[in-house]
Design a protein around this motif. Structure first.
Motif, PDB file in Angstrom:
ATOM      1  N   GLN A 109       0.872  -1.302  -0.003  1.00  0.00           N
ATOM      2  CA  GLN A 109       0.040  -0.075  -0.036  1.00  0.00           C
ATOM      3  C   GLN A 109       0.842   1.256  -0.050  1.00  0.00           C
ATOM      4  O   GLN A 109       1.952   1.364   0.513  1.00  0.00           O
ATOM      5  N   PRO A 110       0.236   2.522  -0.442  1.00  0.00           N
ATOM      6  CA  PRO A 110       1.202   3.537  -0.236  1.00  0.00           C
ATOM      7  C   PRO A 110       1.336   3.822   1.142  1.00  0.00           C
ATOM      8  O   PRO A 110       0.229   3.680   1.867  1.00  0.00           O
ATOM      9  N   VAL A 111       2.439   4.455   1.508  1.00  0.00           N
ATOM     10  CA  VAL A 111       2.723   4.962   3.011  1.00  0.00           C
ATOM     11  C   VAL A 111       3.108   6.313   2.966  1.00  0.00           C
ATOM     12  O   VAL A 111       4.089   6.752   2.506  1.00  0.00           O
ATOM     13  N   LYS A 112       2.357   7.202   3.744  1.00  0.00           N
ATOM     14  CA  LYS A 112       2.992   8.496   3.864  1.00  0.00           C
ATOM     15  C   LYS A 112       3.381   8.878   5.408  1.00  0.00           C
ATOM     16  O   LYS A 112       2.962   8.253   6.549  1.00  0.00           O
ATOM     17  N   TRP A 113       4.454   9.708   5.319  1.00  0.00           N
ATOM     18  CA  TRP A 113       5.054  10.045   6.783  1.00  0.00           C
ATOM     19  C   TRP A 113       5.314  11.492   6.506  1.00  0.00           C
ATOM     20  O   TRP A 113       6.078  12.018   5.662  1.00  0.00           O
ATOM     21  N   VAL A 114       4.792  12.196   7.540  1.00  0.00           N
ATOM     22  CA  VAL A 114       5.111  13.666   7.622  1.00  0.00           C
ATOM     23  C   VAL A 114       5.379  13.938   9.188  1.00  0.00           C
ATOM     24  O   VAL A 114       4.767  13.513   9.832  1.00  0.00           O
ATOM     25  N   GLU A 115       6.802  14.367   9.398  1.00  0.00           N
ATOM     26  CA  GLU A 115       7.039  14.664  10.718  1.00  0.00           C
ATOM     27  C   GLU A 115       6.276  15.895  11.283  1.00  0.00           C
ATOM     28  O   GLU A 115       5.782  16.922  10.544  1.00  0.00           O
ATOM     29  N   ASP A 116       6.170  16.093  12.398  1.00  0.00           N
ATOM     30  CA  ASP A 116       5.913  17.214  13.182  1.00  0.00           C
ATOM     31  C   ASP A 116       6.748  18.166  13.387  1.00  0.00           C
ATOM     32  O   ASP A 116       7.783  18.101  13.162  1.00  0.00           O
ATOM     33  N   ARG A 117       6.595  19.426  13.984  1.00  0.00           N
ATOM     34  CA  ARG A 117       7.360  20.505  14.025  1.00  0.00           C
ATOM     35  C   ARG A 117       8.510  20.060  15.170  1.00  0.00           C
ATOM     36  O   ARG A 117       9.567  20.397  15.026  1.00  0.00           O
ATOM     37  N   MET A 118       8.141  19.482  16.096  1.00  0.00           N
ATOM     38  CA  MET A 118       9.128  18.932  17.128  1.00  0.00           C
ATOM     39  C   MET A 118      10.079  18.004  16.672  1.00  0.00           C
ATOM     40  O   MET A 118      11.255  18.108  16.903  1.00  0.00           O
ATOM     41  N   GLU A 119       9.542  16.971  15.732  1.00  0.00           N
ATOM     42  CA  GLU A 119      10.667  16.061  15.319  1.00  0.00           C
ATOM     43  C   GLU A 119      11.233  16.756  14.172  1.00  0.00           C
ATOM     44  O   GLU A 119      12.625  16.533  14.291  1.00  0.00           O
ATOM     45  N   ASN A 120      10.839  17.688  13.359  1.00  0.00           N
ATOM     46  CA  ASN A 120      11.845  18.542  12.709  1.00  0.00           C
ATOM     47  C   ASN A 120      12.770  19.085  13.349  1.00  0.00           C
ATOM     48  O   ASN A 120      13.893  19.045  12.770  1.00  0.00           O
ATOM     49  N   LEU A 121      12.462  19.808  14.444  1.00  0.00           N
ATOM     50  CA  LEU A 121      13.686  20.677  15.108  1.00  0.00           C
ATOM     51  C   LEU A 121      14.492  19.522  15.987  1.00  0.00           C
ATOM     52  O   LEU A 121      15.799  19.963  15.994  1.00  0.00           O
ATOM     53  N   MET A 122      14.257  18.649  16.450  1.00  0.00           N
ATOM     54  CA  MET A 122      14.809  17.855  17.083  1.00  0.00           C
ATOM     55  C   MET A 122      15.946  16.798  16.377  1.00  0.00           C
ATOM     56  O   MET A 122      16.927  16.490  16.781  1.00  0.00           O
ATOM     57  N   ALA A 123      15.238  16.078  15.171  1.00  0.00           N
ATOM     58  CA  ALA A 123      15.932  15.258  14.519  1.00  0.00           C
ATOM     59  C   ALA A 123      16.412  15.451  13.022  1.00  0.00           C
ATOM     60  O   ALA A 123      17.056  14.390  12.698  1.00  0.00           O
ATOM     61  N   GLY A 149      21.485  16.142  27.471  1.00  0.00           N
ATOM     62  CA  GLY A 149      21.546  15.979  25.833  1.00  0.00           C
ATOM     63  C   GLY A 149      19.758  16.004  25.418  1.00  0.00           C
ATOM     64  O   GLY A 149      19.531  15.765  24.404  1.00  0.00           O
ATOM     65  N   ASN A 150      19.025  16.722  26.528  1.00  0.00           N
ATOM     66  CA  ASN A 150      17.716  17.026  26.172  1.00  0.00           C
ATOM     67  C   ASN A 150      17.761  18.280  25.116  1.00  0.00           C
ATOM     68  O   ASN A 150      18.283  19.231  25.351  1.00  0.00           O
ATOM     69  N   VAL A 151      16.819  18.249  24.187  1.00  0.00           N
ATOM     70  CA  VAL A 151      16.756  19.589  23.240  1.00  0.00           C
ATOM     71  C   VAL A 151      15.888  20.602  24.005  1.00  0.00           C
ATOM     72  O   VAL A 151      14.775  20.334  24.263  1.00  0.00           O
ATOM     73  N   LYS A 152      16.491  21.607  24.422  1.00  0.00           N
ATOM     74  CA  LYS A 152      15.627  22.618  25.131  1.00  0.00           C
ATOM     75  C   LYS A 152      14.763  23.554  24.095  1.00  0.00           C
ATOM     76  O   LYS A 152      13.702  24.240  24.714  1.00  0.00           O
ATOM     77  N   THR A 153      14.780  23.430  22.954  1.00  0.00           N
ATOM     78  CA  THR A 153      14.137  24.416  21.904  1.00  0.00           C
ATOM     79  C   THR A 153      13.679  23.737  20.933  1.00  0.00           C
ATOM     80  O   THR A 153      13.923  24.084  19.780  1.00  0.00           O
ATOM     81  N   ALA A 154      12.907  22.571  21.288  1.00  0.00           N
ATOM     82  CA  ALA A 154      12.204  21.806  20.276  1.00  0.00           C
ATOM     83  C   ALA A 154      10.786  22.451  19.952  1.00  0.00           C
ATOM     84  O   ALA A 154      10.022  21.582  19.001  1.00  0.00           O
ATOM     85  N   THR A 155      10.380  23.428  20.320  1.00  0.00           N
ATOM     86  CA  THR A 155       9.109  23.886  19.777  1.00  0.00           C
ATOM     87  C   THR A 155       9.133  25.460  19.471  1.00  0.00           C
ATOM     88  O   THR A 155      10.032  26.216  19.843  1.00  0.00           O
ATOM     89  N   LEU A 156       8.109  25.993  18.673  1.00  0.00           N
ATOM     90  CA  LEU A 156       8.116  27.331  18.276  1.00  0.00           C
ATOM     91  C   LEU A 156       8.004  28.187  19.580  1.00  0.00           C
ATOM     92  O   LEU A 156       8.070  29.293  19.453  1.00  0.00           O
ATOM     93  N   MET A 157       7.474  27.499  20.593  1.00  0.00           N
ATOM     94  CA  MET A 157       7.490  28.510  21.761  1.00  0.00           C
ATOM     95  C   MET A 157       8.894  28.944  22.073  1.00  0.00           C
ATOM     96  O   MET A 157       8.965  30.027  22.685  1.00  0.00           O
ATOM     97  N   ASP A 158       9.858  28.126  22.059  1.00  0.00           N
ATOM     98  CA  ASP A 158      11.302  28.389  22.605  1.00  0.00           C
ATOM     99  C   ASP A 158      12.154  28.746  21.296  1.00  0.00           C
ATOM    100  O   ASP A 158      13.376  29.343  21.507  1.00  0.00           O
ATOM    101  N   PHE A 159      12.144  28.010  20.221  1.00  0.00           N
ATOM    102  CA  PHE A 159      12.945  28.425  19.195  1.00  0.00           C
ATOM    103  C   PHE A 159      12.223  29.544  18.401  1.00  0.00           C
ATOM    104  O   PHE A 159      11.253  29.581  17.984  1.00  0.00           O
ATOM    105  N   PHE A 160      13.297  30.478  18.294  1.00  0.00           N
ATOM    106  CA  PHE A 160      12.971  31.834  17.871  1.00  0.00           C
ATOM    107  C   PHE A 160      12.592  32.047  16.267  1.00  0.00           C
ATOM    108  O   PHE A 160      13.525  31.588  15.443  1.00  0.00           O
ATOM    109  N   LEU A 161      11.298  32.222  15.932  1.00  0.00           N
ATOM    110  CA  LEU A 161      11.057  32.384  14.514  1.00  0.00           C
ATOM    111  C   LEU A 161      10.558  33.684  14.536  1.00  0.00           C
ATOM    112  O   LEU A 161       9.375  33.954  14.962  1.00  0.00           O
TER     113      LEU A 161
END
Ligand code: CDP
Length: 805
Positions: A289-303, A717-729
């Protein structure tokens, strides 16, 4: 001249070719919600993938229990490294010649690392099932500091234990990746030892992230009946993905079709290959079957791919008058758990050896040590060409520090060290040949426009007023002058995983005089469909409005190395011009035949061929296109098509002069940007409106990086800025008005003289904002402080200097 002149101008304007601020043709669909992004791809029976990720930065994976997840209604499969191992897909090659785990194989090396891939009937069930996968970890010591990593007994990469040599030469320690040296160390040290003045400074260019608005994702669809794999994805280099997918899967390349649809920003983040792509392909092959994977914002910033993380120490030698005589640069580069930097193979630290900047420095030496730590892999050129932003930040800070040491004006110090116009093509001490430049003209124009002398006077008065207690605001004047290096190839110097870095354009003229052109690049918002058509319009004399540009489908586009490092204009833009010239050469023969004269007796005139000296006898390109398909011409094949694979003879070297005027509230640490002036020279300007947009975007991202944007880790090793609350955009709230300006110094080797521009404002902008902050405190003894200059750090700087007493 004669009465044909106005008509000629009108015909020229109708083409909307080079130099026209043509409105972006893409925007009709983007502004009406009709864009087609990866997440818009929906197929019958499509499944959805989601990752179980490690909460630990360094841990052994003791066991993975899938039972509860598999029992959840709607879950189809849960893949782990054990499932991928028989296919030899549990590890994958990185662009830097290292290898990376696709799914955790024995241990994890960074927080957010992919451990298991859940496949389910919908996205919500997949997310629920992720929570049900039970993973037992055994924590290991965490190394987030590259200097500690190089001293530690802890072996991060157990798979490489005992290997004293890597893809880029000898390894000095089990957590060391490579040492890359450029220039003449002995001669540089001699100059440093005998110089009038030597200054040394250490600086950290912090880890950050490209953070495109659209995160990474793909849809893999394996058609088992026909043996064809189709992969839609957010790929900045679709052809490279096809080749790598073929090598990894064993599926023949003609049976793989990679499609990059509309992409919501890349900035380097979408160059590499991520585990999500491999897992989606495997899952589609396994399930049918076709398989879709789309990461979320935290995954994008962390990994996904980070940028920068360079610790740089410089020594600069000069005469008492300020003439620079030598430069020494030592870098410790934190590459995270795997070396997944996206650089051409021969350049493991990218183009960091452009660190002599815009200055005529006779001798220099650069050494870069790559190091493994417990952080995410990546090391991409976030809106810059392969580490150029680090290099330019380094030299532009070193110049400021030297100016402080010499008690000189930093603008004047730059002026006396610029490479002079007559020195181009200029051979730099670290191996580059700069194609063209006129730095003094650009600098003088910039300083005059902002009334530099007046600003310095005002600044001095402000310092006195501050000392008298009449104001709590200081004024900073940020200067930067940068030289970018964009447009990789040439093939002989630049390859990625052995694939030479050229680019391509294929053009097909239709009988009615319209056309389609396909290129090996892919726009992620830069407006290629608008501007490539403009290049072709000027070359072939058909209106840009009659030319469709298509990119991103490997079944139709010619092979190309993709879009990153501002390479589209220097390489694919050149290919477009060259393909256009092939069309014109054939059109000339057709025109001569139709006009019953010799080929040499006709000449191109905007949109037609005219008989030399008889302008009323002509054939338009439309006439010629029709004849190309409908008239048998002796000795000529029918049709009007051309293809060009362009291997650039050199990079292009755009440059610019930036000035930032900033007021800083010493008691709150809040900077207010009063003025930002950006002069860019990108050679021949294709579309001034798009260039201005590129400059605004690049400066906005530069402001972000200089003033707050950061991927920060704690000791565990925890990412302290993994959301747009902490990562300045930055938003419209933080972004000031930008004044743009230009000079034009064409590239001598590019067919239309164009250089890239997309990344220049970021490269020049970061040091300019940073220099403005630091310059505000120069009168109070500050020499250097590290970015990002957020409010807290600026306040801290003022406090350290005793300005709050
Ligand atoms: O590779 P990428 O498209 O990111 O960067 P670029 O080659 O610098 O081009 C960015 C955009 O600016 C494209 O739409 C170019 O056509 C346009 N551009 C221009 O109008 N004139 C130039 N001299 C350079 C780029």
């Amino acid at each position: 001249m004669n009465d044909l002149t106005p008509e000629r101008e009108e015909r020229s304007a109708n083409l909307k070719g080079l130099g026209c601020s043509r409105k972006r043709v893409e925007d009709a669909r983007f502004t009406q919600g009709k864009g087609n992004y990866v997440d818009d791809v929906k197929m019958p029976g499509m499944l959805h993938g989601d990752f179980v990720r490690s909460p630990y930065a360094h841990a052994r994976v003791v066991s993975v229990n899938k039972d509860a997840a598999l029992a959840l209604d709607g879950v189809v499969a849960v893949l782990t490294a054990e499932d991928l191992a028989p296919l030899n897909l549990h590890w994958m090659p990185t662009l830097a010649g290292d290898k990376q785990m696709v799914l955790a194989d024995g241990k994890v090396l960074f927080q957010g690392q992919e451990v298991a891939f859940v496949v389910a009937r919908d996205r919500y069930v997949a997310a629920d099932a992720v929570e049900l996968v039970e993973v037992e970890y055994e924590e290991l010591p965490v190394l987030t500091d590259p200097f500690e990593s190089l001293k530690s007994d802890v072996v991060l990469r157990e798979d490489l234990a005992g290997q004293t040599t890597g893809p880029h030469g000898p390894r000095k320690h089990h957590n060391h990746i490579f040492t890359w040296e450029q220039g003449d160390e002995t001669a540089t040290n001699q100059v440093l030892e005998s110089a009038d003045v030597v200054v040394e400074e250490s600086m950290y260019y912090h880890r950050t992230h490209p953070c495109p608005l659209e995160t990474c994702g793909c849809v893999a669809s394996m058609d088992k009946v026909n043996g064809k794999l189709t992969l839609w994805g957010t790929f900045q280099a679709p052809h490279v993905v096809r080749t790598v997918a073929s090598m990894l899967s064993g599926i023949e390349e003609h049976n793989i079709r990679v499609i990059s649809p509309d992409i919501g920003g890349g900035f380097g983040n979408k160059v590499g290959v991520y585990p999500g792509y491999i897992c989606s392909i495997v899952a589609s092959i396994v399930t049918g079957q076709p398989v879709k994977w789309v990461e979320d914002r935290m995954e994008n910033l962390m990994a996904t791919a980070f940028a920068r993380d360079y610790w740089m120490t410089g020594k600069i030698a000069a005469t008492k008058e300020g003439k620079i005589t030598g430069l020494h640069c030592q870098v410790t580069a934190d590459h995270g758990g795997f070396d997944a930097c996206a650089d051409p193979t021969k350049f493991p630290a990218g183009f960091m050896n452009i660190c002599t900047g815009s200055y005529d420095i006779p001798v220099a030496y650069l050494a870069v040590d790559g190091v493994y730590t417990n952080k995410a892999p990546g090391g991409v050129s976030y809106r810059c060409s392969f580490r150029v932003t680090e290099a330019v930040y380094f030299i532009e800070r070193m110049i400021e520090v030297l100016a402080i040491e010499l008690d000189m004006d930093a603008a004047e110090l730059r002026r006396i060290n610029f490479i002079r116009k007559e020195q181009f093509p200029y051979q730099s001490a670290l191996g580059w040949e700069y194609d063209s430049g006129d730095y003094h003209t650009a600098w003088d124009k910039a300083l005059k426009t902002v009334d530099y002398d007046g600003l310095r006077k005002e600044q001095a008065e402000r310092v006195e007023a501050f000392k008298r207690g009449e104001t709590r605001t200081l004024m900073g004047i940020g200067l930067s002058f940068f030289t970018e290096i964009v447009g990789a190839g040439p093939v002989k110097n630049c390859d990625i995983l052995g694939m030479g870095m050229f680019d391509s354009c294929e053009i097909r003229i239709h009988p009615t005089g319209s056309a389609i052109a396909r290129l090996g690049t892919i726009s992620q918002g830069q407006g290629h469909a608008t501007t490539f058509a403009q290049i072709l319009a000027s070359e072939i004399g058909l209106s840009a409005d009659s030319i469709t540009i298509e990119e991103g489908d490997t079944d139709t586009a010619p092979y190309g190395l993709g879009t990153y490092g501002s390479r589209s204009t220097p390489v694919a833009g050149a290919a477009a011009a060259m393909a256009g010239r092939k069309i014109r050469a054939k059109a000339q023969m057709i025109a001569a035949y139709l006009l019953e004269v010799h080929d040499d007796d006709v000449e191109f005139d905007v949109d037609r061929f005219v008989v030399k000296g008889v302008p009323e006898r002509f054939k338009t390109m439309k006439d010629i296109a029709y004849a190309a398909y409908n008239q048998a011409i002796p000795g000529l094949e029918l049709g009007l098509e051309a293809v060009s694979y362009y291997d650039p003879p050199n990079m292009t070297y755009p440059f610019g002069a930036y000035v930032c005027v900033m007021d800083i509230d010493v008691d709150t640490g809040v900077p207010e940007i009063r003025r930002f002036y950006a002069l860019d020279d990108c050679g021949t300007r294709i579309n001034p409106m798009i260039i201005e947009g590129q400059v605004h975007g690049g400066l906005t991202e530069a402001l972000a990086v200089a003033l707050g944007q950061e991927i920060a880790y704690d000791k565990m090793g925890n990412v302290k800025t993994a959301t747009l609350m902490d990562f300045f955009l930055p938003t419209a709230w933080e972004v000031p008005n930008f004044e743009t300006d230009h000079t034009v110094t064409p590239s001598p080797h590019h067919p239309i003289g164009a250089k890239g521009v997309g990344e220049s404002p970021h490269v020049g902008g970061v040091p300019c904002f940073s220099n403005a902050v630091q310059d505000a405190f120069r009168a109070f003894g500050l020499r250097h402080t590290n970015m990002p200059h957020d409010h807290w750090r600026i306040w801290q700087t003022a406090n350290d200097l005793g300005l709050h007493e």
